[in-house]
Design a protein around this motif. Sequence first.
Motif, PDB file in Angstrom:
ATOM      1  N   UNK A   1      37.816 -19.828  23.813  1.00 47.16           N
ATOM      2  CA  UNK A   1      38.721 -20.966  23.988  1.00 47.16           C
ATOM      3  C   UNK A   1      39.337 -20.908  25.380  1.00 47.16           C
ATOM      4  N   UNK A   2      39.296 -22.028  26.086  1.00 42.57           N
ATOM      5  CA  UNK A   2      39.887 -22.125  27.424  1.00 42.57           C
ATOM      6  C   UNK A   2      41.022 -23.144  27.359  1.00 42.57           C
ATOM      7  N   UNK A   3      42.183 -22.771  27.800  1.00 41.79           N
ATOM      8  CA  UNK A   3      43.359 -23.632  27.682  1.00 41.79           C
ATOM      9  C   UNK A   3      43.132 -25.003  28.308  1.00 41.79           C
ATOM     10  N   UNK A   4      42.487 -25.034  29.471  1.00 47.50           N
ATOM     11  CA  UNK A   4      42.258 -26.299  30.166  1.00 47.50           C
ATOM     12  C   UNK A   4      41.110 -27.106  29.558  1.00 47.50           C
ATOM     13  N   UNK A   5      40.342 -26.510  28.671  1.00 46.99           N
ATOM     14  CA  UNK A   5      39.213 -27.181  28.034  1.00 46.99           C
ATOM     15  C   UNK A   5      37.875 -26.598  28.416  1.00 46.99           C
ATOM     16  N   UNK A   6      37.751 -26.087  29.631  1.00 44.13           N
ATOM     17  CA  UNK A   6      36.507 -25.493  30.114  1.00 44.13           C
ATOM     18  C   UNK A   6      36.788 -24.735  31.406  1.00 44.13           C
TER      19      UNK A   6
END
Length: 226
Positions: free
Chosen positions: A120-125
Amino acid sequence: MSELTGQTIGVLGGTGPQGKGLALRWARAGLKVVIGSRSAERAEQAAAELAEQAGLAGSDLVSGADNAGCAAAADLVLVAVPWEGHDALLTSLREQLAGKIVIDCVNPLGFDKQGPFPLRVEEGSAAQQAEALLPDSRVTAAFHHVSAVTLADLSVEKIDLDVLVLGDDREATDQVRALADTIPGVRGVFGGRLRNAGQVEALTANLIAINRRYKTHAGIRITDLP
């Protein structure tokens, strides 16, 4: 090649398998390439090895520098570093990468007993994290699914692969697609806005699982394109 005439390609993480493999193919295509590493000496050594492998020993097409020097010297910069050091490296190079096309090919993956899985990446990717960290750069995402083993094997003259290129700057994505097209057999395909990079990065986990199961170096092709 017209979109890339006079352009220099920088490869951050160019001493690793993925970055070095792409740099090798681009050098073979006649592009000017700068290998970047934390150590300038290590980068220069990798550049010399790559130039010899590509049949370009003594040429000025391939050179090495520390990461800051690589970023400063290049027009298009590939980010091919481990996910763990992604944010720190890009933060440190914000000034050198300003105004440049940045190509993020980092796949945030974890591994356990069941195999690879997306993190999981906080920014989405990873690409969206790069966009947040580099507000003055033209961030794209591409080259996630290219086998480093295949890239390094020059007996494979044509690589059967489509490269999905994502980004919000159409001129930048066009240049990155052209960069993909310089590798024989490879085709650059626009894959959507940068906000869609997460699932492209995550698909790498599936490809690794396929490769392990079938002992191959699988890529992807998009059907029904001219």
